[in-house]
Design an enzyme around this catalytic site. Structure first.
Site, PDB file in Angstrom:
ATOM      1  N   HIS A  40       0.863  -1.176   0.000  1.00 24.07           N
ATOM      2  CA  HIS A  40       0.000   0.000   0.000  1.00 24.07           C
ATOM      3  C   HIS A  40       0.906   1.236   0.000  1.00 24.07           C
ATOM      4  CE1 HIS A  40      -3.925  -1.852   1.784  1.00 24.07           C
ATOM      5  NE2 HIS A  40      -3.316  -2.687   0.959  1.00 24.07           N
TER       6      HIS A  40
ATOM      7  N   GLU B 122       0.914   3.914   1.726  1.00 26.22           N
ATOM      8  CA  GLU B 122       1.334   4.371   3.055  1.00 26.22           C
ATOM      9  C   GLU B 122       2.495   3.544   3.596  1.00 26.22           C
ATOM     10  OE1 GLU B 122      -1.785   3.610   1.967  1.00 26.22           O
ATOM     11  OE2 GLU B 122      -3.270   4.332   3.386  1.00 26.22           O
TER      12      GLU B 122
ATOM     13  N   CYS C  15      -2.684  -0.096   7.374  1.00 30.42           N
ATOM     14  CA  CYS C  15      -1.922   1.149   7.290  1.00 30.42           C
ATOM     15  C   CYS C  15      -2.096   2.005   8.537  1.00 30.42           C
ATOM     16  CB  CYS C  15      -2.313   1.905   6.030  1.00 30.42           C
ATOM     17  SG  CYS C  15      -1.822   1.008   4.526  1.00 30.42           S
TER      18      CYS C  15
END
Length: 161
Positions: free
Chosen positions: A57, A59, A90
């Site tokens: 992801h 992040e 996240c």
């Protein structure tokens, strides 16, 4: 002459650029940047489809890069900007990194773990609760995601027909 520190709006513009880069290789268009002392020290976008890594992801990737720049895992003096409200994974990483502040664009009522579905970053039972700012360039962030998924649905309908 020194450069002016980035505003929230300007930092989110960088995250939006990253989101567009994710879309270019078939990933959900989410971008994230980490800013320290008004300067971008990490900028990433989703790479799950590109790498086959379920943890890729925007992040997570940006936090990893920022920690490498800072030289340790504690990111107390950093702000993470992300185009979509972080998911549970996240949000947990944000708490564990001791991020100094979180700023996001669009809310995610289906999987958001900062303010929408869960409130991981504000949970008083956890040892770190970063300040939050929601809705920065939310219209642009949300539009990018809506267009991406609409195109996917159109493509699925065309191949099914």
């Amino acid at each position: 002459m020194t450069a002016q520190p980035l505003s929230d709006d300007d930092a989110m513009a960088v995250a939006l650029d990253e989101a567009v880069a994710a879309e270019a290789h078939g990933d959900v268009p989410i971008g994230a940047v980490v800013v320290r002392d008004g300067v971008v020290i990490a900028r990433r976008h989703n790479e799950r489809e590109l790498t086959g890594d379920p943890t890729a992801h925007a992040e997570i990737l940006a936090l990893r890069d920022a920690a490498a720049v800072v030289g340790h895992w504690r990111l107390l003096d950093c702000t993470l900007y992300v185009t979509l409200e972080p998911c549970v994974m996240c949000a947990g990483a944000l708490v564990n990194s001791r991020i100094g502040r979180v700023v996001y664009g669009a809310t995610d009522p289906k999987a958001g773990a900062v303010t929408s579905l869960y409130q991981v970053c504000g949970d008083e039972r956890l040892n770190h609760r970063p300040p939050l700012t929601a809705g920065v360039r939310a219209v642009e962030c949300g539009a990018l995601l809506r267009h991406f998924f609409a195109a996917r649905r159109r493509g699925a309908q065309a191949s099914a027909g």
